[in-house]
Design a protein around this motif. Structure first.
Motif, short mmCIF file in Angstrom:
data_model
loop_
_atom_site.label_atom_id
_atom_site.label_comp_id
_atom_site.label_asym_id
_atom_site.label_seq_id
_atom_site.Cartn_x
_atom_site.Cartn_y
_atom_site.Cartn_z
N ARG A 110 0.83 -1.21 0.00
CA ARG A 110 0.00 0.00 0.00
C ARG A 110 0.86 1.26 0.00
O ARG A 110 0.54 2.24 -0.67
N GLN A 111 1.98 1.21 0.73
CA GLN A 111 2.87 2.37 0.77
C GLN A 111 3.49 2.62 -0.60
O GLN A 111 3.61 3.77 -1.03
N ALA A 112 3.88 1.56 -1.29
CA ALA A 112 4.44 1.72 -2.63
C ALA A 112 3.43 2.37 -3.56
O ALA A 112 3.76 3.29 -4.33
N GLU A 113 2.19 1.94 -3.50
CA GLU A 113 1.15 2.52 -4.34
C GLU A 113 0.91 3.98 -3.98
O GLU A 113 0.73 4.84 -4.86
N ALA A 114 0.92 4.30 -2.68
CA ALA A 114 0.74 5.68 -2.24
C ALA A 114 1.87 6.58 -2.73
O ALA A 114 1.65 7.74 -3.12
N ASP A 115 3.09 6.06 -2.73
CA ASP A 115 4.24 6.83 -3.22
C ASP A 115 4.10 7.13 -4.71
O ASP A 115 4.40 8.23 -5.17
N VAL A 116 3.65 6.13 -5.47
CA VAL A 116 3.45 6.33 -6.91
C VAL A 116 2.34 7.35 -7.13
O VAL A 116 2.47 8.26 -7.97
N ALA A 117 1.25 7.24 -6.38
CA ALA A 117 0.15 8.20 -6.52
C ALA A 117 0.61 9.62 -6.22
O ALA A 117 0.23 10.57 -6.92
N ALA A 118 1.43 9.78 -5.19
CA ALA A 118 1.93 11.11 -4.84
C ALA A 118 2.76 11.71 -5.97
O ALA A 118 2.67 12.91 -6.26
N ARG A 119 3.55 10.86 -6.63
CA ARG A 119 4.35 11.37 -7.76
C ARG A 119 3.45 11.76 -8.92
O ARG A 119 3.64 12.81 -9.55
N PHE A 120 2.42 10.96 -9.19
CA PHE A 120 1.49 11.29 -10.27
C PHE A 120 0.70 12.56 -9.96
O PHE A 120 0.37 13.33 -10.86
N GLU A 121 0.39 12.77 -8.69
CA GLU A 121 -0.34 13.97 -8.30
C GLU A 121 0.46 15.23 -8.61
O GLU A 121 -0.12 16.28 -8.94
N GLN A 122 1.77 15.13 -8.55
CA GLN A 122 2.60 16.29 -8.91
C GLN A 122 2.40 16.66 -10.38
O GLN A 122 2.32 17.84 -10.73
#
Length: 199
Positions: A130-142
Protein backbone atom coordinates in the motif's frame (compact mmCIF):
# COMPACT_ATOMS: atom_id res chain seq x y z
CA UNK A 1 33.56 -20.64 25.48
CA UNK A 2 29.82 -19.86 25.17
CA UNK A 3 28.15 -20.69 21.91
CA UNK A 4 26.91 -17.87 19.75
CA UNK A 5 27.55 -16.34 16.38
CA UNK A 6 30.75 -17.28 14.58
CA UNK A 7 33.45 -14.67 15.03
CA UNK A 8 33.54 -14.03 11.28
CA UNK A 9 29.75 -13.69 11.09
CA UNK A 10 28.74 -11.42 8.20
CA UNK A 11 25.24 -10.19 8.96
CA UNK A 12 24.72 -8.58 5.55
CA UNK A 13 25.68 -11.75 3.69
CA UNK A 14 23.52 -13.86 6.02
CA UNK A 15 20.53 -11.59 5.44
CA UNK A 16 21.04 -11.74 1.70
CA UNK A 17 21.00 -15.54 1.89
CA UNK A 18 17.80 -15.51 3.96
CA UNK A 19 16.24 -12.95 1.64
CA UNK A 20 16.81 -15.09 -1.42
CA UNK A 21 15.33 -18.14 0.27
CA UNK A 22 12.22 -16.24 1.37
CA UNK A 23 12.04 -14.64 -2.07
CA UNK A 24 12.11 -18.01 -3.81
CA UNK A 25 10.00 -20.11 -1.42
CA UNK A 26 7.91 -17.65 0.58
CA UNK A 27 7.72 -17.17 4.32
CA UNK A 28 5.99 -20.40 5.26
CA UNK A 29 7.76 -22.40 2.56
CA UNK A 30 11.17 -21.72 4.11
CA UNK A 31 11.84 -23.82 7.26
CA UNK A 32 14.07 -22.38 9.95
CA UNK A 33 16.40 -25.39 9.57
CA UNK A 34 16.86 -24.60 5.87
CA UNK A 35 17.61 -20.98 6.69
CA UNK A 36 20.17 -21.89 9.33
CA UNK A 37 21.94 -24.37 7.06
CA UNK A 38 22.12 -21.95 4.13
CA UNK A 39 23.31 -19.12 6.39
CA UNK A 40 25.96 -21.47 7.87
CA UNK A 41 24.57 -21.02 11.36
CA UNK A 42 23.17 -23.39 13.93
CA UNK A 43 19.50 -22.84 14.69
CA UNK A 44 20.33 -21.46 18.19
CA UNK A 45 22.89 -19.10 16.63
CA UNK A 46 20.32 -17.91 14.11
CA UNK A 47 17.86 -17.13 16.89
CA UNK A 48 20.61 -15.41 18.86
CA UNK A 49 21.51 -13.23 15.88
CA UNK A 50 18.07 -12.40 14.47
CA UNK A 51 15.40 -13.43 16.95
CA UNK A 52 12.65 -15.71 15.67
CA UNK A 53 11.77 -16.54 12.06
CA UNK A 54 9.31 -13.66 11.79
CA UNK A 55 11.97 -11.21 12.96
CA UNK A 56 14.47 -12.62 10.46
CA UNK A 57 11.92 -12.25 7.65
CA UNK A 58 11.27 -8.61 8.55
CA UNK A 59 15.00 -7.89 8.57
CA UNK A 60 15.30 -9.64 5.20
CA UNK A 61 12.53 -7.41 3.85
CA UNK A 62 14.54 -4.35 4.93
CA UNK A 63 17.51 -5.88 3.10
CA UNK A 64 15.26 -6.21 0.01
CA UNK A 65 15.41 -2.42 -0.37
CA UNK A 66 18.83 -2.76 -1.96
CA UNK A 67 17.08 -4.43 -4.89
CA UNK A 68 13.79 -2.52 -5.06
CA UNK A 69 14.43 0.98 -3.73
CA UNK A 70 16.55 2.08 -6.68
CA UNK A 71 13.78 1.03 -9.06
CA UNK A 72 11.41 3.68 -7.70
CA UNK A 73 14.06 6.34 -7.22
CA UNK A 74 15.11 6.07 -10.85
CA UNK A 75 11.52 5.98 -12.11
CA UNK A 76 10.42 8.95 -9.97
CA UNK A 77 13.22 11.04 -11.46
CA UNK A 78 11.54 10.89 -14.89
CA UNK A 79 9.96 14.10 -16.16
CA UNK A 80 6.52 12.82 -17.18
CA UNK A 81 3.94 10.55 -15.61
CA UNK A 82 4.13 8.26 -18.64
CA UNK A 83 7.88 7.84 -18.23
CA UNK A 84 7.50 7.30 -14.48
CA UNK A 85 4.99 4.52 -15.15
CA UNK A 86 7.13 2.93 -17.83
CA UNK A 87 10.19 3.19 -15.57
CA UNK A 88 8.36 1.34 -12.80
CA UNK A 89 7.13 -1.41 -15.11
CA UNK A 90 10.48 -1.95 -16.82
CA UNK A 91 12.23 -1.84 -13.46
CA UNK A 92 9.81 -4.49 -12.26
CA UNK A 93 10.68 -6.64 -15.27
CA UNK A 94 14.34 -6.47 -14.27
CA UNK A 95 13.52 -7.22 -10.63
CA UNK A 96 11.25 -10.22 -11.18
CA UNK A 97 12.65 -11.89 -14.28
CA UNK A 98 15.53 -13.63 -12.54
CA UNK A 99 18.36 -11.36 -13.68
CA UNK A 100 20.62 -12.21 -10.76
CA UNK A 101 17.64 -12.59 -8.44
CA UNK A 102 14.96 -15.23 -7.82
CA UNK A 103 11.93 -15.07 -10.10
CA UNK A 104 8.92 -13.17 -8.87
CA UNK A 105 8.56 -10.58 -6.12
CA UNK A 106 9.28 -10.99 -2.42
CA UNK A 107 6.34 -8.77 -1.49
CA UNK A 108 3.95 -11.05 -3.37
CA UNK A 109 5.14 -14.60 -2.81
CA UNK A 110 6.73 -13.89 0.54
CA UNK A 111 3.47 -13.64 2.42
CA UNK A 112 0.30 -13.78 0.34
CA UNK A 113 -0.40 -17.40 1.29
CA UNK A 114 0.09 -17.60 5.03
CA UNK A 115 -1.67 -19.31 7.92
CA UNK A 116 -3.42 -17.39 10.71
CA UNK A 117 -0.27 -17.82 12.80
CA UNK A 118 1.61 -15.70 10.24
CA UNK A 119 -0.97 -12.94 9.98
CA UNK A 120 1.51 -10.31 11.23
CA UNK A 121 3.79 -11.06 8.29
CA UNK A 122 0.92 -10.86 5.83
CA UNK A 123 -0.23 -7.54 7.26
CA UNK A 124 3.29 -6.12 7.14
CA UNK A 125 3.64 -7.04 3.47
CA UNK A 126 0.23 -5.58 2.65
CA UNK A 127 1.25 -2.35 4.36
CA UNK A 128 4.43 -2.14 2.29
CA UNK A 129 2.49 -2.72 -0.94
CA UNK A 130 0.00 0.00 0.00
CA UNK A 131 2.87 2.37 0.77
CA UNK A 132 4.44 1.72 -2.63
CA UNK A 133 1.15 2.52 -4.34
CA UNK A 134 0.74 5.68 -2.24
CA UNK A 135 4.24 6.83 -3.22
CA UNK A 136 3.45 6.33 -6.91
CA UNK A 137 0.15 8.20 -6.52
CA UNK A 138 1.93 11.11 -4.84
CA UNK A 139 4.35 11.37 -7.76
CA UNK A 140 1.49 11.29 -10.27
CA UNK A 141 -0.34 13.97 -8.30
CA UNK A 142 2.60 16.29 -8.91
CA UNK A 143 2.08 15.91 -12.64
CA UNK A 144 -1.67 16.30 -12.24
CA UNK A 145 -1.22 19.56 -10.32
CA UNK A 146 1.04 20.77 -13.11
CA UNK A 147 -1.74 20.10 -15.62
CA UNK A 148 0.15 17.28 -17.31
CA UNK A 149 -2.61 14.68 -17.03
CA UNK A 150 -5.82 14.88 -19.07
CA UNK A 151 -8.96 16.01 -17.31
CA UNK A 152 -10.71 13.10 -15.65
CA UNK A 153 -7.58 10.98 -15.18
CA UNK A 154 -7.13 10.21 -11.50
CA UNK A 155 -3.60 10.02 -10.10
CA UNK A 156 -4.54 7.47 -7.44
CA UNK A 157 -6.29 5.23 -9.97
CA UNK A 158 -3.32 5.43 -12.32
CA UNK A 159 -1.03 4.42 -9.47
CA UNK A 160 -3.30 1.47 -8.72
CA UNK A 161 -3.19 0.48 -12.37
CA UNK A 162 0.61 0.55 -12.54
CA UNK A 163 1.06 -1.39 -9.30
CA UNK A 164 -1.56 -3.94 -10.36
CA UNK A 165 0.23 -4.56 -13.66
CA UNK A 166 3.58 -4.78 -11.86
CA UNK A 167 2.12 -7.25 -9.38
CA UNK A 168 0.68 -9.35 -12.18
CA UNK A 169 4.04 -9.45 -13.93
CA UNK A 170 5.63 -10.71 -10.71
CA UNK A 171 3.11 -13.54 -10.56
CA UNK A 172 3.71 -14.35 -14.23
CA UNK A 173 7.48 -14.39 -13.69
CA UNK A 174 7.10 -16.85 -10.83
CA UNK A 175 4.96 -18.99 -13.14
CA UNK A 176 7.77 -19.13 -15.71
CA UNK A 177 7.09 -16.20 -18.03
CA UNK A 178 10.10 -15.17 -20.12
CA UNK A 179 11.60 -11.69 -19.84
CA UNK A 180 10.49 -10.87 -23.39
CA UNK A 181 6.91 -11.79 -22.48
CA UNK A 182 7.00 -9.47 -19.49
CA UNK A 183 8.34 -6.63 -21.63
CA UNK A 184 5.48 -7.20 -24.06
CA UNK A 185 3.02 -6.94 -21.15
CA UNK A 186 4.60 -3.66 -20.02
CA UNK A 187 4.45 -2.30 -23.57
CA UNK A 188 0.79 -3.28 -23.88
CA UNK A 189 -0.03 -1.70 -20.52
CA UNK A 190 1.47 1.60 -21.69
CA UNK A 191 -0.74 1.68 -24.80
CA UNK A 192 -3.71 2.80 -22.72
CA UNK A 193 -1.78 5.65 -21.12
CA UNK A 194 -3.27 9.07 -21.95
CA UNK A 195 -1.52 11.61 -24.10
CA UNK A 196 0.03 14.13 -21.75
CA UNK A 197 -0.04 17.88 -22.03
CA UNK A 198 2.78 20.25 -21.37
CA UNK A 199 2.41 22.06 -18.04
Amino acid sequence: MPRGRPRQFDESAALDTALRLFWRHGYEGTPISTLARAMELTVPSLYNAFGNKESLFMKAVEHYDRYSEGLYEEAFAKTSAREVARGILMGEVDLVSGKGTPEGCLMIQGALATSPESEAVQQAMAKLRRQAEADVAARFEQFQEAGQLPSGWNAKALAGYVITVATGMAVQAKSGAWRRELIDVADMAMKIWPEEREG
